[in-house]
Write a protein that holds these residues in place. Sequence first.
Motif, PDB file in Angstrom:
ATOM      1  N   PHE A   7       0.837  -1.189   0.000  1.00 46.53           N
ATOM      2  CA  PHE A   7       0.000   0.000   0.000  1.00 46.53           C
ATOM      3  C   PHE A   7       0.875   1.243   0.000  1.00 46.53           C
ATOM      4  N   ALA A   8       0.813   2.023  -1.079  1.00 44.98           N
ATOM      5  CA  ALA A   8       1.595   3.252  -1.179  1.00 44.98           C
ATOM      6  C   ALA A   8       0.688   4.366  -1.681  1.00 44.98           C
ATOM      7  N   ALA A   9       1.059   5.601  -1.397  1.00 41.91           N
ATOM      8  CA  ALA A   9       0.265   6.747  -1.842  1.00 41.91           C
ATOM      9  C   ALA A   9       0.284   6.823  -3.366  1.00 41.91           C
ATOM     10  N   ASP A  10      -0.878   7.044  -3.946  1.00 40.28           N
ATOM     11  CA  ASP A  10      -1.008   7.159  -5.402  1.00 40.28           C
ATOM     12  C   ASP A  10      -1.622   8.516  -5.714  1.00 40.28           C
ATOM     13  N   PRO A  11      -0.834   9.450  -6.257  1.00 42.45           N
ATOM     14  CA  PRO A  11      -1.382  10.790  -6.518  1.00 42.45           C
ATOM     15  C   PRO A  11      -2.483  10.812  -7.561  1.00 42.45           C
ATOM     16  N   ASP A  12      -2.571   9.737  -8.378  1.00 44.16           N
ATOM     17  CA  ASP A  12      -3.577   9.703  -9.440  1.00 44.16           C
ATOM     18  C   ASP A  12      -4.872   9.030  -9.001  1.00 44.16           C
ATOM     19  N   ARG A  13      -4.882   8.445  -7.822  1.00 45.33           N
ATOM     20  CA  ARG A  13      -6.099   7.753  -7.365  1.00 45.33           C
ATOM     21  C   ARG A  13      -6.267   7.976  -5.879  1.00 45.33           C
ATOM     22  N   SER A  14      -7.245   8.797  -5.508  1.00 45.32           N
ATOM     23  CA  SER A  14      -7.458   9.125  -4.091  1.00 45.32           C
ATOM     24  C   SER A  14      -8.204   8.028  -3.359  1.00 45.32           C
ATOM     25  N   GLU A  15      -8.824   7.085  -4.098  1.00 49.14           N
ATOM     26  CA  GLU A  15      -9.551   5.976  -3.471  1.00 49.14           C
ATOM     27  C   GLU A  15      -9.077   4.668  -4.105  1.00 49.14           C
ATOM     28  N   PRO A  16      -8.066   4.009  -3.518  1.00 47.78           N
ATOM     29  CA  PRO A  16      -7.534   2.770  -4.093  1.00 47.78           C
ATOM     30  C   PRO A  16      -8.574   1.659  -4.097  1.00 47.78           C
ATOM     31  N   ILE A  17      -8.413   0.725  -5.041  1.00 48.41           N
ATOM     32  CA  ILE A  17      -9.282  -0.448  -5.133  1.00 48.41           C
ATOM     33  C   ILE A  17      -8.405  -1.696  -5.086  1.00 48.41           C
ATOM     34  N   LEU A  18      -8.653  -2.573  -4.115  1.00 51.36           N
ATOM     35  CA  LEU A  18      -7.958  -3.848  -3.997  1.00 51.36           C
ATOM     36  C   LEU A  18      -8.905  -4.944  -4.471  1.00 51.36           C
ATOM     37  N   THR A  19      -8.487  -5.735  -5.467  1.00 53.99           N
ATOM     38  CA  THR A  19      -9.367  -6.731  -6.081  1.00 53.99           C
ATOM     39  C   THR A  19      -8.973  -8.130  -5.631  1.00 53.99           C
ATOM     40  N   ILE A  20      -9.964  -8.878  -5.141  1.00 59.10           N
ATOM     41  CA  ILE A  20      -9.787 -10.276  -4.743  1.00 59.10           C
ATOM     42  C   ILE A  20     -10.642 -11.131  -5.678  1.00 59.10           C
ATOM     43  N   SER A  21     -10.020 -12.123  -6.309  1.00 57.43           N
ATOM     44  CA  SER A  21     -10.737 -13.008  -7.226  1.00 57.43           C
ATOM     45  C   SER A  21     -10.936 -14.366  -6.568  1.00 57.43           C
ATOM     46  N   ILE A  22     -12.184 -14.847  -6.547  1.00 57.20           N
ATOM     47  CA  ILE A  22     -12.519 -16.145  -5.951  1.00 57.20           C
ATOM     48  C   ILE A  22     -12.647 -17.176  -7.070  1.00 57.20           C
ATOM     49  N   PRO A  23     -11.852 -18.238  -7.056  1.00 55.19           N
ATOM     50  CA  PRO A  23     -11.915 -19.224  -8.146  1.00 55.19           C
ATOM     51  C   PRO A  23     -13.094 -20.180  -8.051  1.00 55.19           C
ATOM     52  N   ASP A  24     -13.596 -20.443  -6.834  1.00 58.97           N
ATOM     53  CA  ASP A  24     -14.679 -21.416  -6.661  1.00 58.97           C
ATOM     54  C   ASP A  24     -16.014 -20.850  -7.139  1.00 58.97           C
ATOM     55  N   GLU A  25     -16.945 -21.761  -7.429  1.00 65.06           N
ATOM     56  CA  GLU A  25     -18.300 -21.350  -7.775  1.00 65.06           C
ATOM     57  C   GLU A  25     -18.951 -20.706  -6.557  1.00 65.06           C
ATOM     58  N   VAL A  26     -19.484 -19.518  -6.741  1.00 63.23           N
ATOM     59  CA  VAL A  26     -20.050 -18.753  -5.637  1.00 63.23           C
ATOM     60  C   VAL A  26     -21.163 -17.876  -6.193  1.00 63.23           C
ATOM     61  N   ALA A  27     -22.122 -17.511  -5.343  1.00 61.34           N
ATOM     62  CA  ALA A  27     -23.228 -16.661  -5.786  1.00 61.34           C
ATOM     63  C   ALA A  27     -22.690 -15.292  -6.198  1.00 61.34           C
ATOM     64  N   VAL A  28     -23.174 -14.794  -7.332  1.00 58.00           N
ATOM     65  CA  VAL A  28     -22.728 -13.497  -7.844  1.00 58.00           C
ATOM     66  C   VAL A  28     -23.941 -12.614  -8.074  1.00 58.00           C
ATOM     67  N   VAL A  29     -23.672 -11.320  -8.235  1.00 57.96           N
ATOM     68  CA  VAL A  29     -24.710 -10.344  -8.544  1.00 57.96           C
ATOM     69  C   VAL A  29     -24.708 -10.145 -10.045  1.00 57.96           C
ATOM     70  N   GLU A  30     -25.838 -10.425 -10.682  1.00 55.11           N
ATOM     71  CA  GLU A  30     -25.939 -10.287 -12.129  1.00 55.11           C
ATOM     72  C   GLU A  30     -25.972  -8.816 -12.494  1.00 55.11           C
ATOM     73  N   THR A  31     -25.072  -8.384 -13.353  1.00 52.92           N
ATOM     74  CA  THR A  31     -25.070  -7.007 -13.831  1.00 52.92           C
ATOM     75  C   THR A  31     -26.049  -6.871 -14.987  1.00 52.92           C
ATOM     76  N   GLU A  32     -26.379  -5.634 -15.339  1.00 55.08           N
ATOM     77  CA  GLU A  32     -27.322  -5.389 -16.438  1.00 55.08           C
ATOM     78  C   GLU A  32     -26.791  -5.955 -17.745  1.00 55.08           C
ATOM     79  N   GLN A  33     -25.483  -5.850 -17.968  1.00 55.48           N
ATOM     80  CA  GLN A  33     -24.901  -6.359 -19.201  1.00 55.48           C
ATOM     81  C   GLN A  33     -25.026  -7.874 -19.273  1.00 55.48           C
ATOM     82  N   ALA A  34     -24.823  -8.553 -18.112  1.00 51.90           N
ATOM     83  CA  ALA A  34     -24.928 -10.004 -18.107  1.00 51.90           C
ATOM     84  C   ALA A  34     -26.350 -10.463 -18.392  1.00 51.90           C
TER      85      ALA A  34
END
Length: 395
Positions: free
Chosen positions: A172-199
Motif C-alpha cells: 500500500f503506497a500513496a497514489d497521486p492519481d487515485r485518491s480511493e484505491p481499489i484492492l481486487t480479490i478473485s474467488i476461483p470457486d463457484e459462488v453466488a454473484v450479482v448479475e449485472t445489467e450487461q450479463a
Amino acid sequence: MLGKSAGLLVALAWAVAARAQTVTLRFDGPGSREAWIASNPPEGEPPTKVSSDEAKLTLSLPSANPKNRVYVLDRKSGLLAVLPVAAQPITVGAKSFTHVYRTLVSVEHEGKPVAAGLVTVDDSERKQAQFLAPGDKGKVPFYGLKLGTIKVEVQYKSGEAKRTTPAQTFEFAADPDRSEPILTISIPDEVAVVETEQAVQEKSPLPADKPSKSPSIVGTLVVMLFGIAAVVGLFWAFFHFAKKNPDALKANLERLGVQVPGSADQEDDGAPMPVPAGPTPVEPIILDPEAPAPISGATSLARKPALVDATGRRLALAEGPNVVGRDDGVAVSLGGESTVSRRHAEIVRTGESLVVRDLGSTNGTFVNGVRVDSDSPLSLGDTVQFGAVRFKVEA
C-alpha cells in the motif's frame, strides 16, 4: 522509568489541550482539507468535521478523553493524518499523512461481483472486517488503512461449504492519481454473484431467426407512399359515391345520428347550427404542500428489512419487537452461538424505522463497531453485532 515519563508528558499535553478547548492545526500551505477529533479510528464518514482551504485550521475539543486523536483528510490525495492531541499549535506536514482515508475492496468471480461474504483487512495496526451483501455489488469500503503491507482475506460460501481465500498481500503506497484505491480479490470457486445489467442482456439475446435489423430509408418511403395512396383512394371513392347517391348517403348519415341540413325534422331558416358546448373544465387538484412525499427507492425500509450474514442468509424483521437470542422461541434465533445470550437484544421495527437495544447481554451489542448501551437507530447498510455474530441491515 522512561515509559512513565512519556505517559506523564502525554497526559500533561492532553490536560493542556482540554483546558484550551480548541486545537489549532498549521499546514505547509493552502489546500482542500477536512479535520475532526475522535476517540476511535474512522469506520465511515465522521458525523462532524471542519473544512478549510487555508493554511490554518481550528477545531473544538468535543470532550476530555485521553483517547482523542486529531484526524486530517487531504481531499486531493485521499491521505489521512492521525495525530495526538498535543501542545498547540500542531504542525501538519507531508510526512504526517500515513494512512489512506477510504479504500475499496472488490470481490469478484470470473469478472462478476460476488454477492455475499466477510472481508477481513489487516494493516498491521488493526484488523477490520466488513460484510459483503448483494446490495454492495461486490465492493465494500474500509477507512483509515495504514500505508505499507495490507493483507486481505474473504470468507464465502461455495455450495454448502464455507471457505476462506488465502491471505492476499498488497503493498500500500500513496497514489497521486487515485485518491480511493481499489484492492481486487478473485474467488476461483463457484459462488453466488450479482448479475449485472450487461450479463442479463447477454443471457437474453434476440432469437437467431429474428435478427435485429434497422429499417432502410427506401423501405420507409415506399410504405409511406402506399399509405398516402390508400387514403386518397378512399376519399375519391367516397366523393363519387356521395355525388351519385345523395339520398342514400343522407339516409345512412341520419341513421347514424348525424343531422344533415335540409332534413325533414329541421327547419332550414338559414340560422347557424348550434355548436355543442365543450366539456366542463376539470378543476385542478391542489396537493397539500405540507403533505409528506411518498417514500420510494431500493433503500426504503418498506421493502421488509432483514439481517444478512456473511453467507447471504436473510433473517427478516417483522413489524414490532424482534428479540434476538439463543432461545428457540425468539424472533431471530441464533441457536448454537456461544457468544450470544439467550435473550441478547431486541430490534424494534416501527413503520420505516429500526431501533436496536441491548437486553443486558454478557458480550454486548454493537452498531458499526460501537457498543450500544441504550436505544440506537439502525439504517440500511449498518453493521450490527450480537456478541461475535455480525449482520448487515439490508432491504
